[in-house]
Design a protein around this motif. Structure first.
Motif, mmCIF file in Angstrom:
data_model
loop_
_atom_site.group_PDB
_atom_site.id
_atom_site.type_symbol
_atom_site.label_atom_id
_atom_site.label_comp_id
_atom_site.label_asym_id
_atom_site.label_seq_id
_atom_site.Cartn_x
_atom_site.Cartn_y
_atom_site.Cartn_z
ATOM 1 N N ALA A 208 12.295 3.375 7.093
ATOM 2 C CA ALA A 208 11.194 3.595 6.152
ATOM 3 C C ALA A 208 11.705 4.199 4.849
ATOM 4 O O ALA A 208 11.242 3.830 3.762
ATOM 5 C CB ALA A 208 10.145 4.503 6.787
ATOM 6 N N ALA A 209 12.666 5.123 4.949
ATOM 7 C CA ALA A 209 13.238 5.722 3.741
ATOM 8 C C ALA A 209 13.997 4.673 2.923
ATOM 9 O O ALA A 209 13.915 4.647 1.686
ATOM 10 C CB ALA A 209 14.164 6.876 4.121
ATOM 11 N N GLU A 210 14.738 3.798 3.603
ATOM 12 C CA GLU A 210 15.441 2.724 2.911
ATOM 13 C C GLU A 210 14.451 1.778 2.229
ATOM 14 O O GLU A 210 14.700 1.301 1.107
ATOM 15 C CB GLU A 210 16.312 1.951 3.900
ATOM 16 C CG GLU A 210 17.476 2.758 4.459
ATOM 17 C CD GLU A 210 18.275 1.963 5.483
ATOM 18 O OE1 GLU A 210 18.250 0.716 5.413
ATOM 19 O OE2 GLU A 210 18.913 2.585 6.361
ATOM 20 N N LEU A 211 13.335 1.509 2.905
ATOM 21 C CA LEU A 211 12.324 0.628 2.332
ATOM 22 C C LEU A 211 11.734 1.234 1.058
ATOM 23 O O LEU A 211 11.573 0.546 0.032
ATOM 24 C CB LEU A 211 11.216 0.369 3.359
ATOM 25 C CG LEU A 211 10.042 -0.511 2.905
ATOM 26 C CD1 LEU A 211 10.530 -1.901 2.527
ATOM 27 C CD2 LEU A 211 8.984 -0.592 4.000
ATOM 28 N N VAL A 212 11.408 2.523 1.112
ATOM 29 C CA VAL A 212 10.852 3.195 -0.067
ATOM 30 C C VAL A 212 11.862 3.188 -1.211
ATOM 31 O O VAL A 212 11.510 2.925 -2.379
ATOM 32 C CB VAL A 212 10.439 4.635 0.288
ATOM 33 C CG1 VAL A 212 10.083 5.418 -0.976
ATOM 34 C CG2 VAL A 212 9.266 4.628 1.254
ATOM 35 N N ALA A 213 13.139 3.463 -0.913
ATOM 36 C CA ALA A 213 14.170 3.472 -1.954
ATOM 37 C C ALA A 213 14.323 2.094 -2.576
ATOM 38 O O ALA A 213 14.501 1.972 -3.809
ATOM 39 C CB ALA A 213 15.492 3.936 -1.355
ATOM 40 N N THR A 214 14.257 1.057 -1.760
ATOM 41 C CA THR A 214 14.377 -0.306 -2.287
ATOM 42 C C THR A 214 13.187 -0.654 -3.170
ATOM 43 O O THR A 214 13.345 -1.261 -4.245
ATOM 44 C CB THR A 214 14.492 -1.310 -1.129
ATOM 45 O OG1 THR A 214 15.613 -0.968 -0.303
ATOM 46 C CG2 THR A 214 14.687 -2.731 -1.659
ATOM 47 N N GLU A 215 11.997 -0.285 -2.740
ATOM 48 C CA GLU A 215 10.800 -0.557 -3.548
ATOM 49 C C GLU A 215 10.844 0.208 -4.868
ATOM 50 O O GLU A 215 10.444 -0.321 -5.923
ATOM 51 C CB GLU A 215 9.549 -0.188 -2.754
ATOM 52 C CG GLU A 215 9.280 -1.116 -1.573
ATOM 53 C CD GLU A 215 8.128 -0.653 -0.711
ATOM 54 O OE1 GLU A 215 7.792 0.561 -0.799
ATOM 55 O OE2 GLU A 215 7.573 -1.468 0.052
#
Length: 507
Positions: free
Chosen positions: A215-222
């Protein structure tokens, strides 16, 4: 551990020359003294490994400080049964609690434990007299000709009521060894249930950490995509003003599309972890309502208890299960050895029979019998002999399996200790790399807006910052998961669950 071949003969030889006193028969004395003889080896728990170290290198007092946190090691300290609470997340505690209450695999292990305990209680019945009653009522026609008589046959009723008592004299301890094996089997299932408990809690915590990291990786990518969209708008403005080539717009669009392609795989990984957590909690994926857990909300356990090697073999459920399997194999040698010796039982029967219920009380219709019975296994074609040898071979196999389990356990502890030290070093490097990439990206963006650098330099900085951010989250998650691995490798603290429950802290 030896199987003590020949001790059975020695036990007999020591008692065949008793003095006869008080009118007791030789048989009665033999039964009395042989009751103390029990064939087969007496089980002795394996000796714990010597030494106080898990690794060749001396264990340092703490890891290096990474992301402003260091983990310290305390030898001989107790591992809490609810070790996952050290991550200081109420949401995590809730997920683990629900899994421990509803997981089918854990429920199956608990049922298997209850079954083995009931089998043990049933096995104790061999030490008591076996009492039975029988009632028969038949109507039959006789055929005297079958007995050589020329008289005509007759039709009659036969009613029989009887009771019987039998008691097996466990002279050579075969029944005691059987019950000993059942007791060891109950121990085996008990430790298997504890292993399921530890494995389940570890799987839940590790999956929760992985979900938070994805989830943290997803937020950083977004967030990076949003930043790149802003850069795209600025680049398009420069193209319209004639200060930048249109190729720069295409480069930014390509970078945005590439990062957007990373969104779906991350969402898929998050879905997979959620489905796994639902399964561990005993729920269908459509029924699970999992709380959102931010990776930054998890606290790193900094004070880590390290059990002494001599304590580890008395704590890890897999080692204790292997020890129980060794105990079962030891008891089976005694069972196989006792089968080679005579079996002695005392039997008694009393009853009455007649042609009607009314004459069952007549003395002439009563019958009884009482006396011992001895069964001697004179010749079995070698089956008993080789059955005992097979039991000895199985015991030696269990010994090797036990040793391998201990070696694997110590290697896992050593791996976890080294991993935590290396994790701290790797995380600190990622912290510095992410910080430098962030500063470099910010400076290049300013210089690009001022027209001092090419946009290609900004694109390279974007990629480097994104990669550094993802690597940072992965390093944090790895450090958390290796901390979980250490708790599990040390046994999971299940032996302290009773003390925790009394305080109201544990499941």
């Amino acid at each position: 551990m030896a199987t003590r071949d020949g001790e059975e003969g020695e036990c007999l030889a020591q008692h065949v020359r008793p003095r006869i006193a008080g009118g007791l028969s030789v048989a009665a004395i033999a039964v009395a003294v042989l009751g103390a003889c029990s064939v087969g080896p007496d089980f002795v728990r394996p000796t714990p490994p010597a030494g106080n170290d898990y690794t060749r290198e001396q264990l340092s007092a703490s890891t290096v400080a990474a992301d402003n946190e260091a983990q310290s090691f305390t030898r001989g300290a107790e591992i809490p049964a609810d070790w996952w609470t050290l991550f200081k997340s109420d949401q995590l505690n809730t997920i683990v609690q629900q899994a421990l209450e509803n997981n089918p695999t854990l429920a199956a292990s608990e049922a298997s434990l209850r079954a083995s305990q009931d089998n043990l209680r049933a096995g104790y019945g061999v030490f008591f007299p076996q009492i039975g009653a029988e009632f028969d009522a038949t109507r039959a026609r006789s055929a005297p000709l079958r007995n050589g008589l020329q008289t005509p046959g007759s039709i009659f009723n036969l009613i029989t009521a009887s009771g019987s008592v039998s008691y097996l004299l466990d002279v050579f301890g075969g029944k005691r060894r059987t019950v000993e094996g059942l007791r060891a089997q109950a121990d085996y299932q008990r430790y298997a249930e504890k292993a399921a408990y530890v494995t389940l809690s570890a799987n839940v915590v590790n999956t929760t950490i992985a979900r938070a990291a994805y989830a943290a990786e997803l937020v950083a990518t977004e967030q990076l995509i949003e930043l790149e969209k802003q850069q795209l708008a600025a680049t398009e403005a420069q193209v319209r003003s004639g200060t930048a080539a249109y190729a720069n717009v295409l480069s930014v669009r390509s970078l945005i599309a590439g990062n957007q392609a990373l969104i779906a795989p991350l969402q898929q990984k998050i879905s997979q972890t959620e489905h796994l957590l639902a399964t561990l909690e005993g729920l269908l994926p459509s029924e699970a309502r999992l709380p959102e857990i931010d990776l930054s909300s998890l606290a790193l356990p900094t004070d880590l208890p390290i059990s002494l090697p001599s304590d580890l073999v008395r704590q890890r459920p897999d080692i204790l299960s292997a020890e129980a399997a060794l105990h079962i194999a030891s008891a089976n040698i005694g069972v196989a050895t006792a089968a080679m010796f005579p079996s002695i039982a005392l039997n008694g029967t009393y009853g009455a029979g007649g042609t009607s219920f009314g004459n069952l009380s007549a003395d002439s219709f009563r019958f009884w019998s009482i006396g011992p019975s001895i069964t001697l296994p004179l010749f079995q074609g070698g089956s008993l002999w080789y059955g005992r040898k097979a039991a000895i071979d199985a015991f030696q196999q269990a010994q090797a399996n036990y040793r391998q389990t201990v070696l694997t356990a110590f290697a896992q502890v050593a791996d976890a200790l080294n991993a935590l030290d290396h994790d701290a070093q790797a995380l600190q490097a990622q912290v510095e790399a992410r910080r430098d990439a962030d500063i470099a990206l910010h400076l290049l963006q300013l210089n690009y807006r001022a027209g001092m650098v090419r946009y290609l330099d900004v694109l390279v900085a974007d990629v480097q910052f994104h990669q550094a951010t993802i690597a940072y989250f992965q390093a944090v998650a790895q450090r958390y998961q290796d901390t979980v691995a250490l708790f599990v490798a040390l046994g999971g603290g299940w032996w302290n669950v009773q003390a925790s429950v009394s305080k109201g802290d544990a499941p």
